[in-house]
Design an enzyme around this catalytic site. Sequence first.
Site, mmCIF file in Angstrom:
data_model
loop_
_atom_site.group_PDB
_atom_site.id
_atom_site.type_symbol
_atom_site.label_atom_id
_atom_site.label_comp_id
_atom_site.label_asym_id
_atom_site.label_seq_id
_atom_site.Cartn_x
_atom_site.Cartn_y
_atom_site.Cartn_z
ATOM 1 N N LYS A 22 0.974 -0.602 0.024
ATOM 2 C CA LYS A 22 -0.122 -0.185 0.066
ATOM 3 C C LYS A 22 0.821 1.047 0.351
ATOM 4 O O LYS A 22 0.631 2.215 -0.342
ATOM 5 C CB LYS A 22 -1.093 0.506 1.413
ATOM 6 C CG LYS A 22 -1.493 1.349 1.091
ATOM 7 C CD LYS A 22 -2.580 1.443 2.638
ATOM 8 C CE LYS A 22 -1.487 1.837 4.096
ATOM 9 N NZ LYS A 22 -1.213 2.971 3.891
ATOM 10 N N ASN A 23 1.413 1.370 1.020
ATOM 11 C CA ASN A 23 2.903 2.782 1.126
ATOM 12 C C ASN A 23 3.909 2.827 -0.250
ATOM 13 O O ASN A 23 4.445 3.957 -0.288
ATOM 14 C CB ASN A 23 2.974 2.439 2.389
ATOM 15 C CG ASN A 23 2.634 2.654 3.509
ATOM 16 O OD1 ASN A 23 1.715 3.274 3.212
ATOM 17 N ND2 ASN A 23 2.753 2.787 4.609
ATOM 18 N N CYS A 117 -7.704 18.217 11.359
ATOM 19 C CA CYS A 117 -6.820 20.248 10.549
ATOM 20 C C CYS A 117 -5.342 20.776 11.537
ATOM 21 O O CYS A 117 -4.580 21.883 10.915
ATOM 22 C CB CYS A 117 -7.965 21.140 10.914
ATOM 23 S SG CYS A 117 -9.086 20.684 8.414
ATOM 24 N N ARG A 122 -1.069 16.167 13.683
ATOM 25 C CA ARG A 122 -0.430 15.868 12.229
ATOM 26 C C ARG A 122 -0.314 16.021 11.215
ATOM 27 O O ARG A 122 -0.496 16.858 10.679
ATOM 28 C CB ARG A 122 -2.138 15.308 12.004
ATOM 29 C CG ARG A 122 -2.782 14.681 13.193
ATOM 30 C CD ARG A 122 -4.162 13.590 12.001
ATOM 31 N NE ARG A 122 -3.069 12.831 11.521
ATOM 32 C CZ ARG A 122 -3.523 11.694 10.224
ATOM 33 N NH1 ARG A 122 -4.649 11.601 10.621
ATOM 34 N NH2 ARG A 122 -3.421 10.988 10.254
ATOM 35 N N ASP A 305 4.610 0.498 12.274
ATOM 36 C CA ASP A 305 2.745 -0.297 11.356
ATOM 37 C C ASP A 305 3.075 -1.667 11.799
ATOM 38 O O ASP A 305 2.221 -1.951 11.555
ATOM 39 C CB ASP A 305 3.232 0.146 9.637
ATOM 40 C CG ASP A 305 2.681 1.115 9.744
ATOM 41 O OD1 ASP A 305 2.533 2.425 10.513
ATOM 42 O OD2 ASP A 305 2.874 1.562 8.152
ATOM 43 N N ARG A 397 -9.386 -0.145 4.173
ATOM 44 C CA ARG A 397 -7.753 0.581 3.698
ATOM 45 C C ARG A 397 -6.499 -0.288 3.324
ATOM 46 O O ARG A 397 -5.977 0.624 2.754
ATOM 47 C CB ARG A 397 -7.480 1.497 4.995
ATOM 48 C CG ARG A 397 -8.767 2.617 5.203
ATOM 49 C CD ARG A 397 -8.038 3.627 6.330
ATOM 50 N NE ARG A 397 -7.179 4.400 5.757
ATOM 51 C CZ ARG A 397 -5.992 4.980 5.931
ATOM 52 N NH1 ARG A 397 -6.472 4.837 7.178
ATOM 53 N NH2 ARG A 397 -4.866 5.098 6.156
HETATM 54 C C1 UD1 Z 1 3.712 6.887 6.713
HETATM 55 C C2 UD1 Z 1 2.953 5.139 6.276
HETATM 56 C C3 UD1 Z 1 2.398 5.222 7.535
HETATM 57 C C4 UD1 Z 1 3.870 4.713 8.435
HETATM 58 C C5 UD1 Z 1 5.067 6.022 8.816
HETATM 59 C C6 UD1 Z 1 5.759 5.546 9.534
HETATM 60 C C7 UD1 Z 1 3.266 6.077 4.617
HETATM 61 C C8 UD1 Z 1 1.001 6.433 3.359
HETATM 62 N N1 UD1 Z 1 2.235 5.970 5.073
HETATM 63 O O1 UD1 Z 1 3.000 7.773 7.046
HETATM 64 O O2 UD1 Z 1 1.834 3.772 7.050
HETATM 65 O O3 UD1 Z 1 2.755 4.586 9.824
HETATM 66 O O4 UD1 Z 1 5.146 6.490 7.612
HETATM 67 O O5 UD1 Z 1 6.904 4.767 9.359
HETATM 68 O O6 UD1 Z 1 3.302 5.965 3.303
HETATM 69 N N2 UD1 Z 1 6.336 14.184 11.186
HETATM 70 C C9 UD1 Z 1 6.397 15.799 11.872
HETATM 71 N N3 UD1 Z 1 6.128 17.269 10.834
HETATM 72 C C10 UD1 Z 1 5.907 16.084 9.310
HETATM 73 C C11 UD1 Z 1 5.486 14.994 9.418
HETATM 74 C C12 UD1 Z 1 6.449 13.995 9.576
HETATM 75 O O7 UD1 Z 1 6.647 16.325 13.026
HETATM 76 O O8 UD1 Z 1 5.662 17.230 8.569
HETATM 77 C C13 UD1 Z 1 6.051 13.140 12.370
HETATM 78 C C14 UD1 Z 1 5.111 12.752 12.582
HETATM 79 O O9 UD1 Z 1 4.261 13.361 13.558
HETATM 80 C C15 UD1 Z 1 5.693 11.395 13.373
HETATM 81 C C16 UD1 Z 1 6.734 11.054 12.646
HETATM 82 O O10 UD1 Z 1 6.930 12.202 12.036
HETATM 83 O O11 UD1 Z 1 5.770 11.765 14.341
HETATM 84 C C17 UD1 Z 1 7.106 10.366 11.665
HETATM 85 O O12 UD1 Z 1 6.091 10.602 10.138
HETATM 86 P P1 UD1 Z 1 5.705 10.729 9.070
HETATM 87 O O13 UD1 Z 1 7.088 9.167 8.596
HETATM 88 O O14 UD1 Z 1 6.014 11.320 8.119
HETATM 89 O O15 UD1 Z 1 4.760 9.247 8.602
HETATM 90 P P2 UD1 Z 1 4.320 9.179 7.259
HETATM 91 O O16 UD1 Z 1 4.683 10.028 6.238
HETATM 92 O O17 UD1 Z 1 2.455 9.758 7.241
#
Ligand code: UD1
Length: 418
Positions: A22-23, A117, A122, A305, A397
């Site tokens: 998926k990812n 939001c 997030r 995950d 999902r």
């Molecule tokens: C992706 C995966 C998700 C997995 C996660 C961590 C996809 C579609 N989803 O999610 O399944 O659980 O990686 O391996 O690939 N953060 C910030 N600021 C940002 C972005 C992230 O503070 O701009 C923080 C997040 O809150 C979190 C951490 O960084 O604590 C890691 O998040 P991130 O790697 O971005 O997760 P996703 O890419 O959303």
Amino acid sequence: MDKLIIRGGAPLRGQVEVSGAKNAALPAMVASLLTEESIRLHRIPQLGDVRTIIGLLNHLGVSVEGRDREPISLRADRIDRFEAPYQLVKTMRASVLVLGPLLARFGRARVSLPGGCAIGTRPINLHLAALEKMGATVSLDAGYVEAKAPRLKGARITFDGQTVTGTENLMMAATLADGVTVLENAACEPEVTDLAALLNRMGARIEGAGTPTISIEGTSHLHGAEHEVIPDRVETGTFMVAAAITGGDVTINRCLPYHLEAVTEKLRETGVRVEETDCSIRVVGDGHVRGVNIRTHPYPGFATDMQAQMTALMSIAQGSSVITETVFENRFMHVNELLRMGADIKVVGTTAFVHGVPTLSGAPVMATDLRASASLVLAGLAAQGITTISRVYHLDRGYESIEQKLLGLGASIERVAE
Ligand code: UD1
């Protein structure tokens, strides 16, 4: 809304084939926005999240062929909208991936902030700060991020924290930028490497994907390509735990064992037998596992995950285990449901203290998010009696044909409309 009814206690046995990741599928589909030529993708799983991204790409003007069969073709030769609306982003955070490609190719993008939001809880702040470094003007308006840039410029970007979709977003943006972009402290997840492979097939010049330093030499034009996405390592890991938790014997085919080293190591530590070939993993359990401690980390560490699934396994382990979540703040929502099934778990902050119990008992439980749902399915498979899991759409999902695959392994599982 569907629910799943599981009668637990049967050891799973047999062979199962893993689906495409998926990812990896989501960013690969979004990469089609970077060219007017066709992108053909193999092994795209049939999932709720894939349908959501197709909905978003359709909304932007991408034509999608073969959504119900192999391969899927996407063509972004008539993009007439540049906005990812709240309705689509709120159900799936990965929708934010359209930001980089739209901005790079069309000079503008408007994307709703992800679910809730609240940028604080997030956040996509790392995506936005990096795009600003490439010369984009970013503003927030009515819950939307608006980004503009006549042409993005190559830059040296050091991410404050590792982010998977942030790395993917910037990597896509940089392919069409003017000059060289270097991403430092980039995510090293296999899905990032897979996206880089596709982008390079499209004519991009990316080096270092899979390491913390990725360099991308921008080009003015990308072209069509064909690509098969990697197997889903979380689905693979979930079936590994399914074998362990039921004391079964399951061979998982068409997977990449080297993507799962941290999971394999932990499962072996619990006393379960794990055998690997280049493309399959066999897990043999005897119904007894030892408690082990787990700390989640970005790749190649133990994946967040897979944390919920291991928590389910630890809930029936001999002895205690300490599970520490370091990637996300609030990722123990499955614990309350496991407690309803007789587990003995205390959560303090981002750590779960699990005291193994001899057996779980079936109960009505509710899925709260994707991986939490998987942990409830696993707990239900191991429990005595009947477990009813509601809000199964969370599971749908991210897990393709989950009940058919489990039925093939001898599970007693049935889907009914609520
Ligand atoms: C992706 C995966 C998700 C997995 C996660 C961590 C996809 C579609 N989803 O999610 O399944 O659980 O990686 O391996 O690939 N953060 C910030 N600021 C940002 C972005 C992230 O503070 O701009 C923080 C997040 O809150 C979190 C951490 O960084 O604590 C890691 O998040 P991130 O790697 O971005 O997760 P996703 O890419 O959303």
